[in-house]
Scaffold this motif. Sequence first.
Motif, PDB file in Angstrom:
ATOM      1  N   ASN A   5       0.805  -1.221   0.000  1.00 50.64           N
ATOM      2  CA  ASN A   5       0.000   0.000   0.000  1.00 50.64           C
ATOM      3  C   ASN A   5       0.834   1.266   0.000  1.00 50.64           C
ATOM      4  OD1 ASN A   5      -2.610  -1.139   0.025  1.00 50.64           O
ATOM      5  ND2 ASN A   5      -2.350  -1.656   2.181  1.00 50.64           N
ATOM      6  N   ILE A   6       2.140   1.141   0.257  1.00 56.48           N
ATOM      7  CA  ILE A   6       2.969   2.342   0.363  1.00 56.48           C
ATOM      8  C   ILE A   6       4.214   2.258  -0.512  1.00 56.48           C
ATOM      9  CG2 ILE A   6       2.218   3.024   2.680  1.00 56.48           C
ATOM     10  CD1 ILE A   6       4.614   1.579   3.829  1.00 56.48           C
ATOM     11  N   TYR A   7       4.775   3.422  -0.785  1.00 50.58           N
ATOM     12  CA  TYR A   7       6.039   3.476  -1.516  1.00 50.58           C
ATOM     13  C   TYR A   7       6.760   4.759  -1.112  1.00 50.58           C
ATOM     14  CZ  TYR A   7       3.475   6.715  -4.567  1.00 50.58           C
ATOM     15  OH  TYR A   7       2.735   7.764  -5.040  1.00 50.58           O
ATOM     16  N   THR A   8       8.064   4.806  -1.405  1.00 50.71           N
ATOM     17  CA  THR A   8       8.854   5.975  -1.040  1.00 50.71           C
ATOM     18  C   THR A   8       8.976   6.911  -2.233  1.00 50.71           C
ATOM     19  OG1 THR A   8      10.078   4.774   0.642  1.00 50.71           O
ATOM     20  CG2 THR A   8      11.138   6.744  -0.241  1.00 50.71           C
ATOM     21  N   SER A  21      13.183  11.779   1.598  1.00 50.44           N
ATOM     22  CA  SER A  21      12.286  10.662   1.287  1.00 50.44           C
ATOM     23  C   SER A  21      11.024  10.768   2.126  1.00 50.44           C
ATOM     24  CB  SER A  21      12.967   9.332   1.609  1.00 50.44           C
ATOM     25  OG  SER A  21      14.112   9.177   0.816  1.00 50.44           O
ATOM     26  N   VAL A  22       9.892  10.522   1.507  1.00 50.12           N
ATOM     27  CA  VAL A  22       8.632  10.464   2.253  1.00 50.12           C
ATOM     28  C   VAL A  22       7.891   9.204   1.816  1.00 50.12           C
ATOM     29  CG1 VAL A  22       8.445  12.978   2.408  1.00 50.12           C
ATOM     30  CG2 VAL A  22       7.280  11.773   0.547  1.00 50.12           C
ATOM     31  N   THR A  23       6.995   8.735   2.690  1.00 47.18           N
ATOM     32  CA  THR A  23       6.184   7.569   2.355  1.00 47.18           C
ATOM     33  C   THR A  23       4.857   8.028   1.786  1.00 47.18           C
ATOM     34  OG1 THR A  23       7.200   6.250   4.087  1.00 47.18           O
ATOM     35  CG2 THR A  23       5.067   5.496   3.262  1.00 47.18           C
ATOM     36  N   LYS A  24       4.512   7.516   0.624  1.00 50.54           N
ATOM     37  CA  LYS A  24       3.225   7.852   0.022  1.00 50.54           C
ATOM     38  C   LYS A  24       2.320   6.621   0.080  1.00 50.54           C
ATOM     39  CE  LYS A  24       2.584  10.681  -3.207  1.00 50.54           C
ATOM     40  NZ  LYS A  24       1.739  11.906  -3.322  1.00 50.54           N
ATOM     41  N   VAL A  25       1.017   6.892   0.153  1.00 51.74           N
ATOM     42  CA  VAL A  25       0.031   5.809   0.216  1.00 51.74           C
ATOM     43  C   VAL A  25      -0.646   5.667  -1.140  1.00 51.74           C
ATOM     44  CG1 VAL A  25      -2.111   5.047   1.332  1.00 51.74           C
ATOM     45  CG2 VAL A  25      -0.360   6.240   2.670  1.00 51.74           C
ATOM     46  N   ARG A  26      -0.738   4.453  -1.629  1.00 55.53           N
ATOM     47  CA  ARG A  26      -1.471   4.230  -2.886  1.00 55.53           C
ATOM     48  C   ARG A  26      -2.956   4.426  -2.608  1.00 55.53           C
ATOM     49  NH1 ARG A  26       2.608   2.031  -6.035  1.00 55.53           N
ATOM     50  NH2 ARG A  26       4.056   0.764  -4.815  1.00 55.53           N
ATOM     51  N   HIS A  93      11.839   6.013   7.735  1.00 50.84           N
ATOM     52  CA  HIS A  93      11.574   4.583   7.532  1.00 50.84           C
ATOM     53  C   HIS A  93      10.289   4.480   6.726  1.00 50.84           C
ATOM     54  CE1 HIS A  93      13.775   4.319  11.580  1.00 50.84           C
ATOM     55  NE2 HIS A  93      14.621   3.976  10.627  1.00 50.84           N
ATOM     56  N   GLU A  94      10.341   3.690   5.668  1.00 48.73           N
ATOM     57  CA  GLU A  94       9.142   3.614   4.821  1.00 48.73           C
ATOM     58  C   GLU A  94       7.930   3.149   5.637  1.00 48.73           C
ATOM     59  OE1 GLU A  94       8.879   2.650   0.381  1.00 48.73           O
ATOM     60  OE2 GLU A  94       8.295   0.752   1.318  1.00 48.73           O
TER      61      GLU A  94
END
Length: 229
Positions: A5-8, A21-26, A93-94
């Motif tokens: 569900n997530i990616y950097t 870097s940030v974590t994005k949500v699909r 951290h992702e």
Amino acid sequence: MAVGNIYTAKKICPVCGEEISVTKVRSRLISVKTDDDFCVHYKDFNPYYYAIWVCEKCGYAADENHFTGHMHPKHQELIRNFLNERKIGLEHHEVRTLAETVTSYKLAIFFAELISASAGHIAGLYLKLAWIYRDAKDKEKEDEALAKAVEYYDKSLATERYPMGTMTDNAVIYLIGAIHKRMGNYESATQYLSRVIGDQRARSETTIFNKARDLWQDIRSDKETPEHS
Ligand SMILES: [Zn+2]
């Protein structure tokens, strides 16, 4: 663990100008239910963990809109001056732990207060922090965050212009009532919900009006039959 569900992604920090870097949500999440205070529960995943972006270089934190939107130079200066003297140093951290998530919200609230962001915005941050504690089943901390959300929503209603984004004043009054109910403050909940039900204008906002009426009836029937919970 729903890592799928997530990616950097790489973003530029609006305060220090560094690439981070940030974590994005699909966006293809499946919602399971929505609580009275608009907290949405999704299948096997909680996107509220990733609502706040934190700069791993300087420590600035905000929700995506405020992180990527235009930042007033005065606010930039205020935050830079504050961060200059300090080393916050949060590694990216992702996948976030509960502790990292709570820290991200506390930082976002701190910076929002530092630049005197709108009370409605700060209230929303406290509300989402409460949802994080709800997910973690920490009722005491959830209630503390809910109490802060109510305090800021009350302040917002008294001093700020509505509609704010998609929120009308009746939606906020309903929300305050729903939060009070969550905290077990049934008298206050009833007072706020009655304001929505009693407002002729609210009848055109069918969803909010119906939610207020249903919740008001829930509280009343709970009172009549205490063994029912
Ligand atoms: Zn930064």
